[in-house]
Design an enzyme around this catalytic site. Sequence first.
Site, PDB file in Angstrom:
ATOM      1  N   HIS A 172     -23.925  12.173 -33.129  1.00  0.00           N
ATOM      2  CA  HIS A 172     -24.119  12.416 -31.695  1.00  0.00           C
ATOM      3  C   HIS A 172     -24.108  11.098 -30.908  1.00  0.00           C
ATOM      4  O   HIS A 172     -23.354  10.939 -29.946  1.00  0.00           O
ATOM      5  CB  HIS A 172     -25.448  13.151 -31.482  1.00  0.00           C
ATOM      6  N   GLU A 173     -24.953  10.172 -31.336  1.00  0.00           N
ATOM      7  CA  GLU A 173     -25.041   8.905 -30.595  1.00  0.00           C
ATOM      8  C   GLU A 173     -23.723   8.118 -30.707  1.00  0.00           C
ATOM      9  O   GLU A 173     -23.332   7.432 -29.765  1.00  0.00           O
ATOM     10  CB  GLU A 173     -26.236   8.069 -31.068  1.00  0.00           C
ATOM     11  N   GLU A 201     -22.700  13.343 -22.033  1.00  0.00           N
ATOM     12  CA  GLU A 201     -23.186  14.243 -23.081  1.00  0.00           C
ATOM     13  C   GLU A 201     -22.053  15.078 -23.675  1.00  0.00           C
ATOM     14  O   GLU A 201     -22.105  15.465 -24.840  1.00  0.00           O
ATOM     15  CB  GLU A 201     -24.291  15.142 -22.499  1.00  0.00           C
ATOM     16  N   HIS A 259     -21.547   9.116 -27.904  1.00  0.00           N
ATOM     17  CA  HIS A 259     -21.849   8.384 -26.665  1.00  0.00           C
ATOM     18  C   HIS A 259     -21.237   6.980 -26.725  1.00  0.00           C
ATOM     19  O   HIS A 259     -20.664   6.489 -25.754  1.00  0.00           O
ATOM     20  CB  HIS A 259     -23.362   8.233 -26.479  1.00  0.00           C
TER      21      HIS A 259
END
Length: 492
Positions: A263-264, A293, A267
Amino acid sequence: MAQNPIVRDILKRYQQVWSLGHSMAVLGWDTETHMPESGAKARGIASGQLAMLVQKATVDLEGLVRKAEKARDLDDMEKGVVRVLRRSLDYYLKVPPELVNQLQRETTEATVVWRTARERSDFKLFRPHLEKIVELERKVADKLGYAKHPYNALLDLYEEGFTVKDADKVYAVLIPESKRLLKRVAADGVYPSKHPLESVTYDTGAMQKVNEEILGLLKMPMTRFRMDVSTHPFTTQIAPDDVRITTRYEGKDFKASLYSTVHESGHAIYGLGLGPKLAYTPVGDGASYGVHESQSRFWENVVGRSRDFVKLVRPILKQNLPFVEKYDAEELYLYFNTVRKSLIRVDADELTYNFHTAVRYEVEKKIIGGEVKVAEVPEVWNDTFESYLGIRPGGDAEGALQDVHWSGGSFGYFATYTLGNIVAAMIWHKMGKGALVQEALSGGDVDELKEWLGSKIHRFGAIYPPKELQERVFGEAYNAERLLTYLSEKFA
Ligand code: MG
């Protein structure tokens, strides 16, 4: 460099704002990763002072921005610079320096208190800090001004132009359909609600190796990027060539750590893909929190929870976590995609995730609207949670204290997670209902996906407002139906 002489002047002087922001980003990163607890007070004082300097340096640009607003020959990037600065000026001209300072000081200290309060599952510890923060946030909303609801002033800080009316509309489409879908998935019985791997403990060192190899699989450029550990994983853009993420290790249910990393990284891929021209300018950032997001959720879910991704990570897992050996690729896929109503947002599956943001959205709306006092928050939080998910948190750690956001003063943030899910599904749709993902992953190469996202989204940074960027890429702005289609094709 800009063509227009006024914008050129603005960008030159903007270096000061950028540099202060850069310093604050390093301090913020350190607060979450390495600073000892007792450093919080000093960090709060320093961050508050820096925030006021940012304000002053921004306000100093007002005359030039006003001039640039009258210019007729600006290109898209120059218009973007002026628009983003005008949004900053709106904030800094209306919110007095002392309030900027107080907010920064309070939230820096509160973040550290929140960590302890969550560990002890004790809302009372955090309560005086939250009371102060809510008071300051309501003041900010009043200073900024708003139509209809004070929460609108705060929502706009995270998603340009986004209002209570917009959010209500999104949830009105998503929630009832998601409930129906969830029932159907339970009746089908294909996706399990539990998996034995969820209770298996792991060695943190071994899981660290897994995460490092995942970064390799995602081809993260390690000279421009790093990964550390924090209670609540996050990404921070320190500079164009210095993007940092954190992940977490809880010692069991390894997918939580794995998907925090993916997830990160999503980003970070956005931050690392901004056009080089945008470096050190006001548009050298994501288009909005929702668009940011969408990148993390795309990599986490559309890519990371797909069968093709499982095939790529299984050898890494088998090598480092011996207990994975006896599970074949399909079993791992089901472990990564268990579906059930659960208490913790960051661990929620794709089908129930938006219930979690809806709960926070409803509660925040009432807090900022003055309908709910901070002392009542745990109770109201649990009631709202139960009304959406049918289960009730047993304590504050799994209730109102679970997220870091309020301690950092982020009221108006949570709905952008759902916007991110929607836009991630729009990317899936635009990629031939995921055909491109399949193609890229079956060749074991993520570059094709990075190039797609880079050329259509990343390189523009914040040049266009989020809705306009979406119109350009997809021919429409956040359409919740796309998410429902994605979810029903995957799960039903
Ligand atoms: Mg995120």
